[in-house]
Design a protein around this motif. Structure first.
Motif, PDB file in Angstrom:
ATOM      1  N   ASP A  76       0.896  -1.056  -0.099  1.00 16.23           N
ATOM      2  CA  ASP A  76       0.033   0.020  -0.009  1.00 16.23           C
ATOM      3  C   ASP A  76       0.904   1.282  -0.023  1.00 16.23           C
ATOM      4  N   THR A 152      -5.935  -1.056  11.617  1.00 16.35           N
ATOM      5  CA  THR A 152      -6.863  -0.481  10.544  1.00 16.35           C
ATOM      6  C   THR A 152      -6.666  -1.638   9.183  1.00 16.35           C
ATOM      7  N   TYR A 153      -5.605  -1.838   8.995  1.00 18.83           N
ATOM      8  CA  TYR A 153      -5.484  -2.934   7.799  1.00 18.83           C
ATOM      9  C   TYR A 153      -6.057  -4.139   7.837  1.00 18.83           C
ATOM     10  N   SER A 155      -8.817  -4.831   9.899  1.00 20.20           N
ATOM     11  CA  SER A 155     -10.241  -4.216   9.749  1.00 20.20           C
ATOM     12  C   SER A 155     -10.555  -4.282   8.457  1.00 20.20           C
ATOM     13  N   TYR A 156      -9.734  -3.629   7.500  1.00 20.71           N
ATOM     14  CA  TYR A 156      -9.912  -3.646   6.021  1.00 20.71           C
ATOM     15  C   TYR A 156      -9.995  -5.136   5.417  1.00 20.71           C
ATOM     16  N   THR A 159     -13.252  -6.681   6.318  1.00 20.46           N
ATOM     17  CA  THR A 159     -14.062  -6.242   5.710  1.00 20.46           C
ATOM     18  C   THR A 159     -14.345  -7.113   4.423  1.00 20.46           C
ATOM     19  N   GLU A 160     -12.993  -7.309   3.772  1.00 21.53           N
ATOM     20  CA  GLU A 160     -13.127  -7.930   2.166  1.00 21.53           C
ATOM     21  C   GLU A 160     -13.441  -9.366   2.541  1.00 21.53           C
ATOM     22  N   VAL A 179      -5.939   1.749   2.474  1.00 22.07           N
ATOM     23  CA  VAL A 179      -6.529   2.450   3.276  1.00 22.07           C
ATOM     24  C   VAL A 179      -5.306   3.465   3.644  1.00 22.07           C
ATOM     25  N   GLU A 183      -6.165   6.803   8.836  1.00 23.31           N
ATOM     26  CA  GLU A 183      -7.886   6.642   8.753  1.00 23.31           C
ATOM     27  C   GLU A 183      -7.977   5.818  10.262  1.00 23.31           C
ATOM     28  N   SER A 185     -10.838   3.406  12.005  1.00 19.93           N
ATOM     29  CA  SER A 185     -11.857   2.455  11.636  1.00 19.93           C
ATOM     30  C   SER A 185     -12.759   2.409  13.005  1.00 19.93           C
TER      31      SER A 185
END
Length: 200
Positions: A76, A152-153, A155-156, A159-160, A179, A183, A185
């Motif tokens: 990222d 945060t990652y 969590s991302y 979600t995926e 992300v 950010e 979450s």
């Protein structure tokens, strides 16, 4: 190369989700014809899928599952800092093996050398060395990952994971796989539960 037996049941789910996200990003970015060529680009698209490649890396590299999340964070960062080098089908495999190598060296107490990673990734030791240096410069040597960023990652990716488990039409709105580091979450699940689900 020593054969390490790892069954599909031991494969962390994070491998599936990373593969899913990166394949979508690569396919979307393949549609953009105005892309800069880099050391990470192959002459042709590799025949091995991103999923199989990640499984191969996991099987032979003996990295911790969290190492793969950190490798995703590095990818990222690379995408954000090198917008003219988007992840596509020609470079995703080399970027993956390099990000996992760098992550393992930074995160894990025990890791293999570049020659070994080159064999796992199907490239020479010399090329692996060049990819590592280019990748480190590409992310500005920003290797530290704060717990907040890691969560945060996670969590991302969680979600995926939920989107993969619940079939629904997906629309790719953004061609990036990231992300932002800053950010925040907000999820109802406890972060430790999310991380555990990804690493299982």
């Amino acid at each position: 190369m020593a054969e390490i037996e790892k069954s599909d049941e031991e494969m962390p789910r994070v491998i599936n989700f990373m593969a899913s996200v990166l394949e979508k990003v690569a396919e979307t970015n393949d549609l953009n014809s105005a892309q800069k060529i880099s050391i990470f680009d192959g002459l042709t698209r590799p025949t091995i899928s991103v999923q199989s490649y990640l499984e191969r890396i996991f099987k032979y590299a003996n990295c911790s599952p969290s190492c793969f999340i950190v490798a995703y964070i590095y990818l990222d960062r690379f995408s954000q800092m090198q917008p003219l080098l988007p992840i596509n089908s020609f470079n995703v495999h080399r970027l993956l093996i390099t990000s996992v190598l760098v992550s393992a060296k930074f995160m894990d107490d025990i890791f293999y050398n570049n020659g070994y990673y080159g064999k796992v990734g199907g490239i020479s030791t010399r090329e692996m060395n060049l990819l590592e240096v280019d990748f480190l410069f590409g992310i500005g040597f920003q290797l530290n990952v704060t717990p907040t960023t890691f969560h945060t990652y996670c969590s991302y990716l969680h979600t995926e994971m939920l989107m993969l488990e619940i079939p629904m039409p997906l629309k790719i709105v953004n061609q990036q796989c990231w992300v932002n580091d800053d950010e925040s979450s907000t999820h109802e699940l406890d972060v430790s539960q999310i991380i555990q689900k990804l690493l299982d």
